[in-house]
Write an enzyme that holds these catalytic residues in place. Sequence first.
Site, PDB file in Angstrom:
ATOM      1  N   HIS A   1      71.883  15.003  21.784  1.00 54.24           N
ATOM      2  CA  HIS A   1      71.896  15.926  20.616  1.00 54.24           C
ATOM      3  C   HIS A   1      72.608  15.488  19.494  1.00 54.24           C
ATOM      4  CE1 HIS A   1      75.515  18.976  19.705  1.00 54.24           C
ATOM      5  NE2 HIS A   1      73.962  20.254  20.023  1.00 54.24           N
TER       6      HIS A   1
ATOM      7  N   VAL B   1      75.308  15.955  18.886  1.00 52.37           N
ATOM      8  CA  VAL B   1      76.865  14.633  18.934  1.00 52.37           C
ATOM      9  C   VAL B   1      77.026  13.812  19.627  1.00 52.37           C
ATOM     10  CG1 VAL B   1      78.197  17.306  18.762  1.00 52.37           C
ATOM     11  CG2 VAL B   1      77.411  16.270  20.480  1.00 52.37           C
ATOM     12  N   LYS B   2      75.775  13.707  20.207  1.00 54.10           N
ATOM     13  CA  LYS B   2      76.046  12.135  20.726  1.00 54.10           C
ATOM     14  C   LYS B   2      76.264  11.054  19.809  1.00 54.10           C
ATOM     15  CE  LYS B   2      76.256  14.208  24.823  1.00 54.10           C
ATOM     16  NZ  LYS B   2      75.690  15.411  24.358  1.00 54.10           N
ATOM     17  N   ASN B   3      76.063   9.474  20.311  1.00 58.07           N
ATOM     18  CA  ASN B   3      76.418   8.745  19.921  1.00 58.07           C
ATOM     19  C   ASN B   3      74.718   8.050  19.152  1.00 58.07           C
ATOM     20  OD1 ASN B   3      78.634   7.957  21.209  1.00 58.07           O
ATOM     21  ND2 ASN B   3      78.438   6.057  22.431  1.00 58.07           N
ATOM     22  N   LEU B   4      73.880   8.421  19.797  1.00 59.61           N
ATOM     23  CA  LEU B   4      72.612   8.106  19.013  1.00 59.61           C
ATOM     24  C   LEU B   4      72.373   8.793  18.739  1.00 59.61           C
ATOM     25  CD1 LEU B   4      69.903   5.598  19.667  1.00 59.61           C
ATOM     26  CD2 LEU B   4      69.184   7.781  20.486  1.00 59.61           C
TER      27      LEU B   4
END
Length: 404
Positions: free
Chosen positions: A189, A191-194
């Site tokens: 998603h 907002v995730k790190n990747l």
Amino acid sequence: MIPFSPPTLTEDDINAVVEVLRSGWITSGPVGRRFEERIAEVSGTTGAVALSSATAALELALRAAGTGPGDEVVVPAYTYTASASVIDHVGAKIVMVDSEPGSPFPSVERIAAAVTGRTRAVITVDLAGIPFDSRPLATLLAGRGRIDAGLGAALGRPVIISDSAHSLGARLDSYPTGSLADLTAFSFHAVKNLTTAEGGALTWRSDLPTDQEALERWVRTYSLHGQTKDALAKSRGASWEYDVIAPAYKCNLPDTLAALGLSQLDRYARTLERRRELLAQYAEGLAGTGVTLLDHGGDGVVSAAHLAIATLPVADVAERNRVIQDLYEAGVSANVHYKPLPLLTAYRDLGFDIADFPGAHAFYSTELTLPLHLALSDADVAQVCTALATALRRSATRGTVSAA
């Protein structure tokens, strides 16, 4: 304003997506397969299927485990709704477990105590990027649960599914996230790190006692309406003909989005290194303020450093929320992760009562999540720490700082 969690997008990311757009093939195809190979490599597994979300991955994991009406699935009360909503999607009963005192996590003993003869699966959660150790849980569950057929029968216990939406690239001892639980769901998603903007993946540990090629085919088929050939395979010569073996779902990841993730994987090790540096700076900057940061170290733990979760020395939810407002007025955007599920209308309507989950409620009541992303400078972290210290001093003048 210091934002909470914006995505980091580079020209390389943009060019990778444009290249796919110009290729003329924008749905699932060769770029997606390369992305899956890289995800499997990072997670220490033999295969992965890219999907439209971690929620889709969790639901397909439950269905792959044979979960349905009459079954029970154990899940933490302290998590995002996706960890539990998928249990309802497949018609099974949600069985929630409380957190341990002072922690957002349940113990393996608490999870095991919730297992009955109807338990088909257990969902664990890697909150904040910290991998949950499911190995002792697997030992405790041996010979228990509903293991009359399918993967559970092969395992001799309920299937352990990890909601690893936060923890791509984390490790526990020498085991990457993805190789600890039986099945693992990742999120990409925004907002995730990747990120792939929206997206996820399902992986399985390399020694899972099942026909893994058949498992991969099943997941792919069920993510494409139950269709036995994808669009790329159907486009080759006279090979258009296909079958539909089940009235299934549509949750594949197109190459346009996979290209973004594939580009970000090229710098992912540096991404994780910087996020860990930022967590360390928060720990140093908040020393002496009474703030307790969630421990991302632990024995053998290498976190993916997804969230900077803090416990504040405040008395209650109302004062925690005042601190969030003070931070906002000082130019810092903060958040809360998470409201325990029994506080949400959907789960109250299913009969859950927050009074039955005192550990989860207590942790939530004073929890604050600080900004953590690659656009943060060292000076930004210092500004956040100063703003939080000031907000807590204001709490003290209101007489609402906890004696702890």
